[in-house]
Scaffold this motif. Structure first.
Motif, PDB file in Angstrom:
ATOM      1  N   PRO A 158      17.985  44.568  53.353  1.00  0.00           N
ATOM      2  CA  PRO A 158      16.740  45.157  52.832  1.00  0.00           C
ATOM      3  C   PRO A 158      16.116  44.327  51.715  1.00  0.00           C
ATOM      4  O   PRO A 158      14.928  44.473  51.431  1.00  0.00           O
ATOM      5  CB  PRO A 158      17.198  46.529  52.305  1.00  0.00           C
ATOM      6  N   VAL A 159      16.899  43.455  51.092  1.00  0.00           N
ATOM      7  CA  VAL A 159      16.392  42.658  49.973  1.00  0.00           C
ATOM      8  C   VAL A 159      15.488  41.533  50.449  1.00  0.00           C
ATOM      9  O   VAL A 159      14.529  41.157  49.764  1.00  0.00           O
ATOM     10  CB  VAL A 159      17.575  42.089  49.154  1.00  0.00           C
ATOM     11  N   THR A 160      15.768  40.985  51.626  1.00  0.00           N
ATOM     12  CA  THR A 160      15.004  39.836  52.119  1.00  0.00           C
ATOM     13  C   THR A 160      14.308  40.098  53.448  1.00  0.00           C
ATOM     14  O   THR A 160      13.689  39.191  53.999  1.00  0.00           O
ATOM     15  CB  THR A 160      15.948  38.626  52.276  1.00  0.00           C
ATOM     16  N   ALA A 161      14.399  41.305  53.975  1.00  0.00           N
ATOM     17  CA  ALA A 161      13.779  41.605  55.269  1.00  0.00           C
ATOM     18  C   ALA A 161      12.264  41.434  55.192  1.00  0.00           C
ATOM     19  O   ALA A 161      11.648  41.747  54.167  1.00  0.00           O
ATOM     20  CB  ALA A 161      14.122  43.035  55.694  1.00  0.00           C
ATOM     21  N   PRO A 162      11.625  40.936  56.243  1.00  0.00           N
ATOM     22  CA  PRO A 162      10.160  40.800  56.239  1.00  0.00           C
ATOM     23  C   PRO A 162       9.485  42.170  56.167  1.00  0.00           C
ATOM     24  O   PRO A 162       9.979  43.153  56.717  1.00  0.00           O
ATOM     25  CB  PRO A 162       9.865  40.088  57.560  1.00  0.00           C
ATOM     26  N   LEU A 163       8.331  42.199  55.509  1.00  0.00           N
ATOM     27  CA  LEU A 163       7.604  43.448  55.300  1.00  0.00           C
ATOM     28  C   LEU A 163       6.302  43.453  56.089  1.00  0.00           C
ATOM     29  O   LEU A 163       5.708  42.402  56.350  1.00  0.00           O
ATOM     30  CB  LEU A 163       7.312  43.647  53.809  1.00  0.00           C
ATOM     31  N   ARG A 164       5.849  44.642  56.439  1.00  0.00           N
ATOM     32  CA  ARG A 164       4.571  44.807  57.120  1.00  0.00           C
ATOM     33  C   ARG A 164       3.453  44.871  56.099  1.00  0.00           C
ATOM     34  O   ARG A 164       3.576  45.523  55.061  1.00  0.00           O
ATOM     35  CB  ARG A 164       4.573  46.079  57.970  1.00  0.00           C
ATOM     36  N   SER A 165       2.353  44.191  56.404  1.00  0.00           N
ATOM     37  CA  SER A 165       1.200  44.244  55.511  1.00  0.00           C
ATOM     38  C   SER A 165       0.484  45.588  55.681  1.00  0.00           C
ATOM     39  O   SER A 165       0.759  46.345  56.618  1.00  0.00           O
ATOM     40  CB  SER A 165       0.241  43.096  55.824  1.00  0.00           C
TER      41      SER A 165
ATOM     42  N   LEU B 196      14.551  52.392  53.051  1.00  0.00           N
ATOM     43  CA  LEU B 196      13.102  52.306  52.916  1.00  0.00           C
ATOM     44  C   LEU B 196      12.797  51.203  51.918  1.00  0.00           C
ATOM     45  O   LEU B 196      13.235  51.256  50.767  1.00  0.00           O
ATOM     46  CB  LEU B 196      12.524  53.630  52.424  1.00  0.00           C
ATOM     47  N   VAL B 197      12.056  50.190  52.364  1.00  0.00           N
ATOM     48  CA  VAL B 197      11.712  49.058  51.505  1.00  0.00           C
ATOM     49  C   VAL B 197      10.223  49.132  51.198  1.00  0.00           C
ATOM     50  O   VAL B 197       9.399  49.223  52.116  1.00  0.00           O
ATOM     51  CB  VAL B 197      12.054  47.713  52.180  1.00  0.00           C
ATOM     52  N   SER B 198       9.902  49.095  49.917  1.00  0.00           N
ATOM     53  CA  SER B 198       8.505  49.150  49.489  1.00  0.00           C
ATOM     54  C   SER B 198       8.285  48.110  48.401  1.00  0.00           C
ATOM     55  O   SER B 198       9.134  47.919  47.528  1.00  0.00           O
ATOM     56  CB  SER B 198       8.162  50.544  48.952  1.00  0.00           C
ATOM     57  N   ARG B 199       7.130  47.457  48.459  1.00  0.00           N
ATOM     58  CA  ARG B 199       6.778  46.453  47.448  1.00  0.00           C
ATOM     59  C   ARG B 199       5.355  46.694  46.992  1.00  0.00           C
ATOM     60  O   ARG B 199       4.479  47.000  47.796  1.00  0.00           O
ATOM     61  CB  ARG B 199       6.915  45.036  48.033  1.00  0.00           C
ATOM     62  N   TRP B 200       5.132  46.543  45.694  1.00  0.00           N
ATOM     63  CA  TRP B 200       3.797  46.745  45.135  1.00  0.00           C
ATOM     64  C   TRP B 200       3.743  46.087  43.766  1.00  0.00           C
ATOM     65  O   TRP B 200       4.756  45.686  43.202  1.00  0.00           O
ATOM     66  CB  TRP B 200       3.486  48.242  45.022  1.00  0.00           C
ATOM     67  N   GLY B 201       2.523  45.991  43.209  1.00  0.00           N
ATOM     68  CA  GLY B 201       2.345  45.534  41.839  1.00  0.00           C
ATOM     69  C   GLY B 201       1.877  44.106  41.729  1.00  0.00           C
ATOM     70  O   GLY B 201       2.079  43.280  42.628  1.00  0.00           O
ATOM     71  N   SER B 202       1.231  43.805  40.580  1.00  0.00           N
ATOM     72  CA  SER B 202       0.770  42.454  40.285  1.00  0.00           C
ATOM     73  C   SER B 202       1.287  42.010  38.924  1.00  0.00           C
ATOM     74  O   SER B 202       2.002  41.016  38.821  1.00  0.00           O
ATOM     75  CB  SER B 202      -0.765  42.391  40.301  1.00  0.00           C
ATOM     76  N   LEU B 203       0.930  42.739  37.857  1.00  0.00           N
ATOM     77  CA  LEU B 203       1.463  42.397  36.546  1.00  0.00           C
ATOM     78  C   LEU B 203       2.986  42.524  36.537  1.00  0.00           C
ATOM     79  O   LEU B 203       3.676  41.711  35.924  1.00  0.00           O
ATOM     80  CB  LEU B 203       0.844  43.301  35.475  1.00  0.00           C
ATOM     81  N   VAL B 204       3.501  43.538  37.205  1.00  0.00           N
ATOM     82  CA  VAL B 204       4.944  43.675  37.436  1.00  0.00           C
ATOM     83  C   VAL B 204       5.121  43.994  38.913  1.00  0.00           C
ATOM     84  O   VAL B 204       4.810  45.103  39.348  1.00  0.00           O
ATOM     85  CB  VAL B 204       5.580  44.776  36.557  1.00  0.00           C
ATOM     86  N   ARG B 205       5.584  43.029  39.676  1.00  0.00           N
ATOM     87  CA  ARG B 205       5.796  43.252  41.100  1.00  0.00           C
ATOM     88  C   ARG B 205       7.203  43.798  41.308  1.00  0.00           C
ATOM     89  O   ARG B 205       8.178  43.247  40.792  1.00  0.00           O
ATOM     90  CB  ARG B 205       5.610  41.954  41.882  1.00  0.00           C
ATOM     91  N   ARG B 206       7.296  44.870  42.065  1.00  0.00           N
ATOM     92  CA  ARG B 206       8.582  45.523  42.305  1.00  0.00           C
ATOM     93  C   ARG B 206       8.832  45.608  43.804  1.00  0.00           C
ATOM     94  O   ARG B 206       7.943  45.944  44.570  1.00  0.00           O
ATOM     95  CB  ARG B 206       8.609  46.925  41.699  1.00  0.00           C
TER      96      ARG B 206
ATOM     97  N   VAL C 153      11.560  47.629  46.115  1.00  0.00           N
ATOM     98  CA  VAL C 153      12.576  48.675  46.057  1.00  0.00           C
ATOM     99  C   VAL C 153      13.203  48.831  47.427  1.00  0.00           C
ATOM    100  O   VAL C 153      12.492  48.914  48.443  1.00  0.00           O
ATOM    101  CB  VAL C 153      11.964  50.015  45.587  1.00  0.00           C
ATOM    102  N   ALA C 154      14.534  48.850  47.465  1.00  0.00           N
ATOM    103  CA  ALA C 154      15.286  49.168  48.683  1.00  0.00           C
ATOM    104  C   ALA C 154      16.023  50.473  48.421  1.00  0.00           C
ATOM    105  O   ALA C 154      16.993  50.509  47.655  1.00  0.00           O
ATOM    106  CB  ALA C 154      16.260  48.047  49.022  1.00  0.00           C
ATOM    107  N   LEU C 155      15.541  51.557  49.021  1.00  0.00           N
ATOM    108  CA  LEU C 155      16.065  52.900  48.790  1.00  0.00           C
ATOM    109  C   LEU C 155      16.755  53.414  50.050  1.00  0.00           C
ATOM    110  O   LEU C 155      16.170  53.395  51.134  1.00  0.00           O
ATOM    111  CB  LEU C 155      14.924  53.846  48.404  1.00  0.00           C
ATOM    112  N   GLU C 156      17.995  53.870  49.904  1.00  0.00           N
ATOM    113  CA  GLU C 156      18.724  54.414  51.043  1.00  0.00           C
ATOM    114  C   GLU C 156      17.975  55.622  51.618  1.00  0.00           C
ATOM    115  O   GLU C 156      17.605  56.535  50.885  1.00  0.00           O
ATOM    116  CB  GLU C 156      20.128  54.846  50.634  1.00  0.00           C
ATOM    117  N   CYS C 157      17.771  55.611  52.914  1.00  0.00           N
ATOM    118  CA  CYS C 157      17.106  56.759  53.551  1.00  0.00           C
ATOM    119  C   CYS C 157      17.936  58.028  53.413  1.00  0.00           C
ATOM    120  O   CYS C 157      17.388  59.133  53.341  1.00  0.00           O
ATOM    121  CB  CYS C 157      16.838  56.446  55.019  1.00  0.00           C
ATOM    122  N   ASP C 158      19.263  57.887  53.364  1.00  0.00           N
ATOM    123  CA  ASP C 158      20.115  59.058  53.194  1.00  0.00           C
ATOM    124  C   ASP C 158      19.936  59.695  51.820  1.00  0.00           C
ATOM    125  O   ASP C 158      20.294  60.862  51.625  1.00  0.00           O
ATOM    126  CB  ASP C 158      21.587  58.674  53.378  1.00  0.00           C
TER     127      ASP C 158
END
Length: 541
Positions: free
Chosen positions: A367-374, A442-452, A454-459
């Motif tokens: 989940p740390v390096t998996a490709p993300l959907r735009s 669940l992998v989510s990425r957002w932000g500009s000044l601080v880009r985050r 997150v890899a959150l367990e679905c369970d």
């Protein structure tokens, strides 16, 4: 033997009778100095008033030892404190999530440590925290092992003390507790080259604010006019004699140098001796600190994921830090202060490696390096519309007074000149958007000044919320938030289309939303759309 001891109650270390009064005096130093100056200038014997105030502060600090007791039972950890208002704090042992052991310079001199027990409750108002200040270093290390490295059967025998276990090197003079007989595996250790990332953390800005606030309060309490001091007056006069551009450039350069130096010093003080290890008892152990040492132990079974945080300057030099998503840590006060930081600012490759190692249960792709959907063109338009709309409003605010009065034109001209920067920020904010379901996370990425990222367990997701503002409805977008008991209690996937949000929610929690979804007409099997009735987990906002 005293009554508290007979009932199983124990007192804090008697050495705290030296530390607590001193800490209270240091905390009240500006007020005491102001009282001294005020009394002396008025001829009222300011030194006597200051001495009396010091005596009161010392007495209050000593009373804490006489009024505080604690005990550890097979079911609970209890702390009893207070003189006029007696209070008993009780924490069930099965609710203990983390144990944070801290030892500042005074604690280390006297061989003491402060223990903070974190629970699964929200700690933004310190509602789920139990603090013992101070125990001997050996008692603190033993309590940490007893609470977190407990046997599954709930055995509560006192841990064995051994100099070979973690903790012996953390607090001088303390034997470490190894009641489980386990071993540690080193996951990460501070590299000297990582110190180069210190100036890019901007933590020195906090130091500047603290120093400025302390000096301002000290001057106010002592009735001192800083502008009359020689160095301050000469510096102000020199700046006044220069052109505005040179004066501003000088202030910016000096401030940047000071912030960079302060940030580097702060990095060394906070993370010197950093070490991340995994214990066979099922915990992660973080130790760090130069003057104030800190040891945080986290139960791995309570972790729900990790977060890669990349502030703008740190991202520019390809750096990142790793934060644990778990219950019982003070995320509301920041990752560093709250103890949830698993890796300080370091090369991004090292941060990704540590995050993958921590998520050892996650198969490939990681989940740390998996490709993300735009997030599509609608999200891109929304980013530019919001950025340029706000920018146009600022230009209008400066332009209208200039048009109808004799005000200077440089404010609105400057606002127009930085328009390309606004566009760049909008584009960067869109580039930061991304999401995926990878290896049960669940992998989510957002932000500009601080880009985050997150890899959150679905369970670990206990509910889903779909929110739509007025402008999001016009753009056909929603914000999907995964609610969890860990970390920030909610992690969002911003500005996605509603069908994609529903797909993420159904894939992340199979079956949870079935009563609220109906098959979309004319689509392949498995495609869904929102049902006619509002879904409880999908509160429309």
């Amino acid at each position: 033997m005293s009554v508290p001891e007979e009932a199983g109650w124990r007192r804090l270390s008697a050495r705290m009778l030296v530390i607590h009064p001193f800490q209270e005096v240091v905390r009240a130093a500006p007020a005491l100095i102001g009282l001294l100056f005020a009394g002396s200038s008025g001829g009222g014997g300011g030194h006597l008033w200051s001495l009396g105030a010091v005596a009161v502060v010392v007495l209050l600090g000593m009373l804490r030892w006489f009024t505080t007791t604690y005990r550890v039972t097979p079911e609970h950890v209890q702390v009893r404190k207070g003189l006029l208002h007696r209070k008993v704090v009780t924490v069930p042992r099965d609710r203990v999530r983390t144990v944070d052991v801290t030892s500042n310079i005074l604690h280390r001199v006297f061989g003491l440590a402060r223990v903070e027990v974190g629970t699964g409750r929200s700690d933004r108002k310190r509602g789920g925290e139990l603090r013992l200040d101070a125990l001997t270093a050996a008692e603190a290390a033993g309590l940490r092992v007893e609470l977190l490295h407990r046997r599954d059967a709930g055995a509560t025998a006192s841990p064995v003390l051994s100099s070979a276990s973690p903790g012996a090197a953390e607090f001088p003079g303390a034997a470490a507790a190894v009641g489980t007989g386990g071993e540690e595996t080193e996951l990460a250790v501070l590299r000297p080259s990582w110190i180069a990332f210190g100036p890019f953390t901007l933590s020195g800005l906090v130091a500047v604010g603290v120093i400025a606030g302390f000096v301002s309060r000290l001057a106010s309490e002592g009735n001192v006019d800083l502008r009359k001091l020689g160095p301050v007056r000469h510096s102000w006069d020199w700046l006044g004699a220069q052109s505005p551009a040179l004066a501003v450039a000088t202030v910016v350069v000096v401030l940047a140098l000071f912030v960079g130096l302060a940030s580097t010093i702060g990095y060394l003080l906070a993370f010197w001796g950093f070490r991340l290890t995994r214990h066979t008892g099922g915990t992660l152990h973080v130790t760090r600190g130069l003057v104030t040492t800190r040891a945080t132990t986290i139960e791995e079974r309570r972790m729900r994921g990790v977060e890669l945080s990349e502030p703008l300057l740190l991202r520019a030099v390809r750096g990142a830090r790793v934060i644990a998503i778990t219950t019982g840590l003070r995320v509301g006060q920041g990752a560093q202060r709250g103890g949830s930081m698993l890796l300080p600012p370091a090369p991004r490759a090292a941060a990704e490696a540590v995050a993958r190692t921590v998520l050892r249960g996650a198969p490939e792709p990681s989940p740390v390096t998996a490709p993300l959907r735009s997030h599509g063109r609608a999200a891109l338009r929304r980013r530019f519309t919001r950025a340029l709309g706000v920018h146009a409003l600022i230009v209008a605010i400066f332009f209208i007074p200039w048009e109808w009065s004799d005000l200077a034109a440089w404010p609105w001209l400057t606002a127009v000149a930085v328009l390309p920067l606004t566009a760049v920020i909008a584009a960067d904010r869109y580039r930061g958007l991304g999401h995926a379901i990878a290896s049960g996370h669940l992998v989510s990425r957002w932000g500009s000044l601080v880009r985050r990222r997150v890899a959150l367990e679905c369970d670990g997701v206990i509910g889903w919320t779909v929110e739509r503002s007025f402008f999001q409805r016009r753009a056909g977008l929603v914000t999907l938030t995964a609610t969890t008991a860990a970390g920030r209690q909610g992690y969002a996937v911003q500005d996605v289309e509603l069908p994609e949000a529903l797909r993420l929610a159904t894939q992340g929690s199979p079956g949870l939303l079935d009563p609220f979804l109906v098959p979309a007409p004319g689509t392949a099997p498995g495609a869904v759309s929102a049902g006619p009735a509002p879904a409880a987990p999908l509160g429309q906002g």
